[in-house]
Scaffold this active site. Sequence first.
Site, PDB file in Angstrom:
ATOM      1  N   LYS A   1       0.819  -1.216   0.000  1.00 16.45           N
ATOM      2  CA  LYS A   1       0.000   0.000   0.000  1.00 16.45           C
ATOM      3  C   LYS A   1       0.853   1.267   0.000  1.00 16.45           C
ATOM      4  CE  LYS A   1      -3.491  -2.748   0.298  1.00 16.45           C
ATOM      5  NZ  LYS A   1      -4.269  -3.094  -0.893  1.00 16.45           N
TER       6      LYS A   1
ATOM      7  N   HIS B   1     -15.723  -2.285   6.220  1.00 11.85           N
ATOM      8  CA  HIS B   1     -14.843  -2.027   5.078  1.00 11.85           C
ATOM      9  C   HIS B   1     -14.963  -3.071   3.974  1.00 11.85           C
ATOM     10  CE1 HIS B   1     -13.097   0.924   7.761  1.00 11.85           C
ATOM     11  NE2 HIS B   1     -12.739  -0.021   8.605  1.00 11.85           N
TER      12      HIS B   1
ATOM     13  N   ARG C   1      -6.773  -7.756 -10.076  1.00  9.19           N
ATOM     14  CA  ARG C   1      -7.475  -9.012 -10.344  1.00  9.19           C
ATOM     15  C   ARG C   1      -8.889  -8.700 -10.819  1.00  9.19           C
ATOM     16  NH1 ARG C   1     -10.903  -8.678  -6.112  1.00  9.19           N
ATOM     17  NH2 ARG C   1     -10.083  -7.926  -4.123  1.00  9.19           N
TER      18      ARG C   1
ATOM     19  N   GLU D   1      -3.313   7.371   7.171  1.00  7.84           N
ATOM     20  CA  GLU D   1      -4.031   8.198   6.215  1.00  7.84           C
ATOM     21  C   GLU D   1      -4.978   9.114   6.973  1.00  7.84           C
ATOM     22  OE1 GLU D   1      -4.539   5.583   2.091  1.00  7.84           O
ATOM     23  OE2 GLU D   1      -6.261   5.943   3.383  1.00  7.84           O
TER      24      GLU D   1
END
Length: 497
Positions: free
Chosen positions: A116, A235, A292, A200
């Site tokens: 990430k 999430h 994907r 973040e």
Amino acid sequence: MIKRILIANRGEIAHRIIKACRELNITSIAIYSEADKNSLHVRRADEAYLIGPPPANESYLNKEKIIELAKKVKADAIHPGYGFLSENYEFIELVEKSGIIFIGPSSASVKLMGGKTEARTLMKQNNVPIVPGTTEPISNIEEGKKIAKEIGYPIMLKAVSGGGGKGMRKVFSQQEFENAFNLATSESKKAFGNSEVYIEKYIENPKHIEVQILADKHGNYLHLFERECSVQRRHQKVIEEAPSITINENIRKKITQTAIQAAKACNYYNAGTIEFLLDKNKNFYFLEMNTRLQVEHPVTEMITGFDIVKEQIKIAEGKELSIKQEDLNIFGHAIECRIYAEDVENNFSPSTGKITLHRLTSGPGIRIERGIDVSSDVPIYYDPMLAKVIAWGSNREEAIARMKRALSEYQICGVITNIPFYKWILSQEEFLDGSFDINFIENKFIPLIPNKWKENLPEEYEEVIASLSALLKEEKKNNSASYNKSKKSSWRNLLYE
């Protein structure tokens, strides 16, 4: 030319790939664990081979055994579906070295976008807007506190190797930071083998918008428009739509071009998805790339009339994209509901058992992607998704009406499903008018569930309770239909008001 494809997956996505193979006159080769010997994908494939015991790490995650089998059965290519090994760059490297074609991106692209923080750094270098925060892992609590204070609370702690909501924590104050950091790193280590996290800025009440992209090995790129994925629980997406009613044509043009820009930055080819957060001012920020096929790809297929799985296979063969951007248009609106074997009133715990009745719904605009049939086993070892119901309409209102009808007709007995949960969502004003955000279920639905004490448990405890509940619970004698009618909780009553 690819003539034989080994499908390194199970359930509904394996069945979906089998259909594409059949239309392309390609032999489909299924693998299955001992727990999946009665599964639909095993019966529908042209060939099927036992890969190992029920635990995923001994079967569907056994890289070497899958490649060894692929060679033995003379497979030309491997399709990973989604989940399991689909984004494991080490597995893709092994496939590439074996001389077998991998139906997906290169291992280099997956490795680049899998981390990430590395992905955020790459996007920033290529002028793709990212959520304010760090591009390096946080080494310790004190460093994290200092950075969080500079960014400004609330913030999100997120696993560097994360996905599916694992290793994520909201932090609203400095007093919460240490505990949240410890929980996030612990969960990340358990789920991904890597405890690193980054920070973040927490964007309050955002929308989750993603863009489907396709690229070939000749440098051609295109997008298949966007999807709205803001109805989530912990999430994880629950309902997906295409297109999004939140964005206008101007934002659509910007966000789709930004998605292609992001894909080009990592020399991507095959199918992929760029995910964004959209704030209340309609500013969008790169969230992550899924390297994907997505669970929700059918809604995009429904509004474009384009078969993404077949195109994946053609790209893997080295062919150029079969369409151009100017040939693509949005036709109508599509909605997808993921049907899970789970007990919503028991903290969404998995429901295991054997399918005793499976009565499909149909009618105009309805599509079912399923991994079950009568007598299929629903084991504890894997994701509890049974099927996906997709409804298309000439507009969003018609798509919703068709979805409501389809859900009222779809019958699954032998396990408890979350179908009534979707009926509740589809009846809510926030969903109907499009004002929902990613906190919709948490704010509106969770308070209605009995046994609310469970909500305050750390997420890792919730998972343990859910797993133990499913393991210890005997198969319920009452089927899901009679069970649904007998329950009288407040949220179920809302369905009939």
